[in-house]
Design a protein around this motif. Structure first.
Motif, PDB file in Angstrom:
ATOM      1  N   SER A 242       0.817  -1.216   0.000  1.00 35.40           N
ATOM      2  CA  SER A 242       0.000   0.000   0.000  1.00 35.40           C
ATOM      3  C   SER A 242       0.851   1.266   0.000  1.00 35.40           C
ATOM      4  O   SER A 242       0.357   2.341  -0.331  1.00 35.40           O
ATOM      5  CB  SER A 242      -0.909   0.010   1.226  1.00 35.40           C
ATOM      6  OG  SER A 242      -1.789  -1.093   1.206  1.00 35.40           O
ATOM      7  N   THR A 337      -9.289   8.446  -0.652  1.00 30.52           N
ATOM      8  CA  THR A 337      -9.710   7.138  -0.125  1.00 30.52           C
ATOM      9  C   THR A 337      -9.532   6.028  -1.145  1.00 30.52           C
ATOM     10  O   THR A 337      -9.799   6.200  -2.334  1.00 30.52           O
ATOM     11  CB  THR A 337     -11.192   7.154   0.299  1.00 30.52           C
ATOM     12  OG1 THR A 337     -12.028   7.237  -0.850  1.00 30.52           O
ATOM     13  CG2 THR A 337     -11.488   8.308   1.242  1.00 30.52           C
ATOM     14  N   GLY A 338      -9.125   4.865  -0.642  1.00 31.62           N
ATOM     15  CA  GLY A 338      -9.140   3.668  -1.474  1.00 31.62           C
ATOM     16  C   GLY A 338     -10.556   3.243  -1.808  1.00 31.62           C
ATOM     17  O   GLY A 338     -10.792   2.598  -2.832  1.00 31.62           O
ATOM     18  N   ALA A 339     -11.512   3.618  -0.957  1.00 29.20           N
ATOM     19  CA  ALA A 339     -12.903   3.251  -1.209  1.00 29.20           C
ATOM     20  C   ALA A 339     -13.406   3.822  -2.529  1.00 29.20           C
ATOM     21  O   ALA A 339     -14.207   3.187  -3.221  1.00 29.20           O
ATOM     22  CB  ALA A 339     -13.779   3.749  -0.060  1.00 29.20           C
ATOM     23  N   ARG A 341     -11.631   4.225  -5.217  1.00 26.19           N
ATOM     24  CA  ARG A 341     -11.104   3.396  -6.295  1.00 26.19           C
ATOM     25  C   ARG A 341     -11.884   2.100  -6.410  1.00 26.19           C
ATOM     26  O   ARG A 341     -12.142   1.609  -7.505  1.00 26.19           O
ATOM     27  CB  ARG A 341      -9.627   3.063  -6.041  1.00 26.19           C
ATOM     28  CG  ARG A 341      -8.721   4.209  -5.686  1.00 26.19           C
ATOM     29  CD  ARG A 341      -8.477   5.159  -6.813  1.00 26.19           C
ATOM     30  NE  ARG A 341      -9.571   6.075  -7.039  1.00 26.19           N
ATOM     31  CZ  ARG A 341      -9.859   7.118  -6.246  1.00 26.19           C
ATOM     32  NH1 ARG A 341      -9.165   7.346  -5.162  1.00 26.19           N
ATOM     33  NH2 ARG A 341     -10.860   7.919  -6.544  1.00 26.19           N
ATOM     34  N   VAL A 342     -12.244   1.513  -5.274  1.00 32.26           N
ATOM     35  CA  VAL A 342     -13.043   0.294  -5.296  1.00 32.26           C
ATOM     36  C   VAL A 342     -14.388   0.553  -5.959  1.00 32.26           C
ATOM     37  O   VAL A 342     -14.904  -0.269  -6.718  1.00 32.26           O
ATOM     38  CB  VAL A 342     -13.235  -0.247  -3.861  1.00 32.26           C
ATOM     39  CG1 VAL A 342     -14.214  -1.411  -3.843  1.00 32.26           C
ATOM     40  CG2 VAL A 342     -11.895  -0.679  -3.277  1.00 32.26           C
ATOM     41  N   ALA A 343     -14.953   1.728  -5.702  1.00 31.47           N
ATOM     42  CA  ALA A 343     -16.278   2.051  -6.224  1.00 31.47           C
ATOM     43  C   ALA A 343     -16.276   2.272  -7.724  1.00 31.47           C
ATOM     44  O   ALA A 343     -17.142   1.750  -8.439  1.00 31.47           O
ATOM     45  CB  ALA A 343     -16.833   3.287  -5.512  1.00 31.47           C
ATOM     46  N   GLY A 345     -13.108   2.573  -9.828  1.00 33.88           N
ATOM     47  CA  GLY A 345     -11.888   2.274 -10.549  1.00 33.88           C
ATOM     48  C   GLY A 345     -10.996   3.489 -10.726  1.00 33.88           C
ATOM     49  O   GLY A 345     -11.288   4.579 -10.236  1.00 33.88           O
ATOM     50  N   SER A 404     -15.523   6.552   1.097  1.00 34.56           N
ATOM     51  CA  SER A 404     -15.377   7.810   0.372  1.00 34.56           C
ATOM     52  C   SER A 404     -16.457   8.799   0.785  1.00 34.56           C
ATOM     53  O   SER A 404     -16.196   9.997   0.923  1.00 34.56           O
ATOM     54  CB  SER A 404     -15.443   7.563  -1.142  1.00 34.56           C
ATOM     55  OG  SER A 404     -15.291   8.770  -1.853  1.00 34.56           O
ATOM     56  N   TYR A 426      -7.850   9.658  -8.061  1.00 40.21           N
ATOM     57  CA  TYR A 426      -6.784   8.668  -7.952  1.00 40.21           C
ATOM     58  C   TYR A 426      -5.439   9.271  -8.340  1.00 40.21           C
ATOM     59  O   TYR A 426      -4.418   9.010  -7.718  1.00 40.21           O
ATOM     60  CB  TYR A 426      -7.108   7.463  -8.835  1.00 40.21           C
ATOM     61  CG  TYR A 426      -6.190   6.279  -8.659  1.00 40.21           C
ATOM     62  CD1 TYR A 426      -5.844   5.821  -7.387  1.00 40.21           C
ATOM     63  CD2 TYR A 426      -5.689   5.600  -9.757  1.00 40.21           C
ATOM     64  CE1 TYR A 426      -5.018   4.721  -7.219  1.00 40.21           C
ATOM     65  CE2 TYR A 426      -4.865   4.491  -9.602  1.00 40.21           C
ATOM     66  CZ  TYR A 426      -4.523   4.063  -8.334  1.00 40.21           C
ATOM     67  OH  TYR A 426      -3.700   2.974  -8.174  1.00 40.21           O
TER      68      TYR A 426
END
Length: 458
Positions: A242, A337-339, A341-343, A345, A404, A426
């Motif tokens: 990470s 937030t990484g959230a 990116r998960v949501a 991309g 996020s 991102y």
């Protein structure tokens, strides 16, 4: 060198843009020699293809690039840029109009981007003469802003710490005649910016707040960019996987500086302010700790449940400062937030706004500029998730849901007097794509630039 169009010249090579379903008709218009050459090289008009037809001296007499199909164009951006690096050396002029001309011209300029600070890179040898009907200077300014963003993100933290980010801002201010002030180290406490100081105090390069101002008339726009030059996670140390890309955690700062460059270079009639809290989230004996409670500039107390949720802390103080000036619009940009990116991309820029006029202007601009964004909700029922009970706010709600959204709600608490929008970007292109090589990239900035006119009634 800043990106620029090739000079107009009678010797510029005609460049034809040929869709797959138009190939037969286009070939019928060419000479027999050209048809034979193009067919022999297997040119079909697919996206990314290019072909050059030589004259008797071996110099390209004409060239063509594939425009694919309607379906393939929907799956890509900057269609001409896909073929530009494959063309022979020379200057090219479009032989016919194309859809999305401004975006395609910009994509060609950006196809020439190379990050060459540490290693010589192969330059783009195909130049494009500015097509008729576009504002070439404006597009060059947009491209220069994007290049600035990319260069800042791509530079490793060894050469892009808080002092280096300050220097980049000072250089930009000098270029455009802007005023700049910087509050550094313990002076942050004297100026009531305690959370910026707390997050950055463990690093050997002092934290600071960069404050750039430009323009003396028109609506007031304040851009706030997260400038975490490297994020170890603090005492909640990130795992190696990470931490590998954390040089890009100042991507929000890079984005707002790139956008500011576009605004100033084109002389938009507004009063611009750029605020960047520039810090490193490091590990040391005086690093802030889990379950510390911080008192923000706004007076709200914040319980620290994860030192790796530091970006919202430094942004909060900067947003509170921005709000005191009551600008017409505040926009924050952060690799938060990484959230997010998960949501959605890496390709979409999620944003938050409760202003329908802002949303309408941005969405229209994003489509025209090939700069995709995606609206996310300030979902009021989730407010309770950021209220820990022992303090006013929780910087890292437990449970892992809606990361996020809860971060955006946290930031919104610090803006009460101004219109506010937040971008959770991102800032990184994970694989090579037309006009977007792997590495740092701007997201949402071109859409924002294009939306400012209707939004602020410029």
């Amino acid at each position: 060198m800043p990106p620029a169009f090739a000079p107009a010249s009678e010797d510029a090579i005609p460049l034809h843009v040929v869709a797959e379903d138009r190939l037969a008709d286009w070939l019928a218009e060419q000479s027999e020699t050209a048809r034979s050459w193009i067919t022999a090289l297997g040119f079909t008009g697919a996206l990314g293809q290019s072909v050059a037809v030589p004259d008797a001296n071996g110099r390209p007499a004409l060239a063509a690039v594939g425009h694919g199909t309607a379906a393939s164009r929907k799956r890509a951006r900057f269609h001409l840029a896909a073929a530009a690096p494959k063309l022979p050396k020379g200057s090219y002029r479009l032989a016919q109009p194309v859809d999305g001309l401004e975006s395609e011209a910009l994509g060609w300029l950006l196809a020439g981007y190379r990050f060459d600070r540490y290693r010589k890179q192969t330059p783009l040898v195909a130049g494009l003469v500015a097509p008729d009907g576009i504002d070439a200077a404006r597009i060059e300014a947009i491209a220069a802003g994007e290049v600035l963003t990319r260069d800042l993100i791509n530079t490793p933290a060894s050469d892009m710490g808080p002092p280096d980010l300050e220097k980049a801002a000072r250089d930009l201010a000098k270029e455009h005649g802007a005023a700049i002030e910087v509050i550094t180290g313990d002076a942050l406490l004297d100026q009531n910016l305690p959370m910026i100081h707390t997050v950055g105090r463990a690093a050997n390069r002092a934290p600071r707040l960069i404050d750039l101002r430009w323009g003396d008339s028109g609506p007031k726009l304040t851009l706030v960019g997260k400038g975490v030059c490297f994020d170890t996670g603090g005492l909640n140390l990130k795992p190696a996987a990470s931490m590998g890309l954390m040089k890009k955690d100042m991507g929000g700062a890079a984005a707002v500086l790139g956008l500011a460059n576009m605004i100033m270079a084109t002389g938009l009639k507004l009063r611009l302010r750029v605020l960047i809290p520039a810090v490193e989230n490091a590990v040391s004996g005086n690093a802030f700790r889990p379950q510390d409670i911080l008192i923000s500039r706004k007076g709200l107390t914040v319980e620290i449940n994860n030192t790796d949720a530091e970006g919202r802390l430094v942004l909060a103080d900067a947003l509170a400062l921005a709000d005191e000036d009551k600008p017409d619009q505040i926009i924050s940009m952060a690799t938060l937030t990484g959230a997010a990116r998960v949501a959605v991309g890496p390709d979409l820029a999620p944003y938050y706004s409760d202003d329908d006029a802002f949303v309408a202007a941005l969405e229209k601009a994003a489509a025209a500029q090939a700069d995709p964004v995606w609206r996310m909700p300030f979902h009021d029922p989730y407010e309770a998730m950021i209220e820990p009970g022992i303090a006013d706010l929780d910087n890292a709600p437990k449970g892992g849901f809606a990361g996020s959204i809860t971060a955006a709600l946290f930031l919104r608490r610090f803006v009460t007097e101004s219109a506010y929008a937040h971008f959770d970007i991102y800032g990184w292109q994970p694989t090579d794509a037309p006009a977007r090589p792997k590495g740092g990239v701007g997201q949402g900035t071109r859409a924002l630039y294009a939306a400012l006119g209707p939004l602020l009634k410029l």
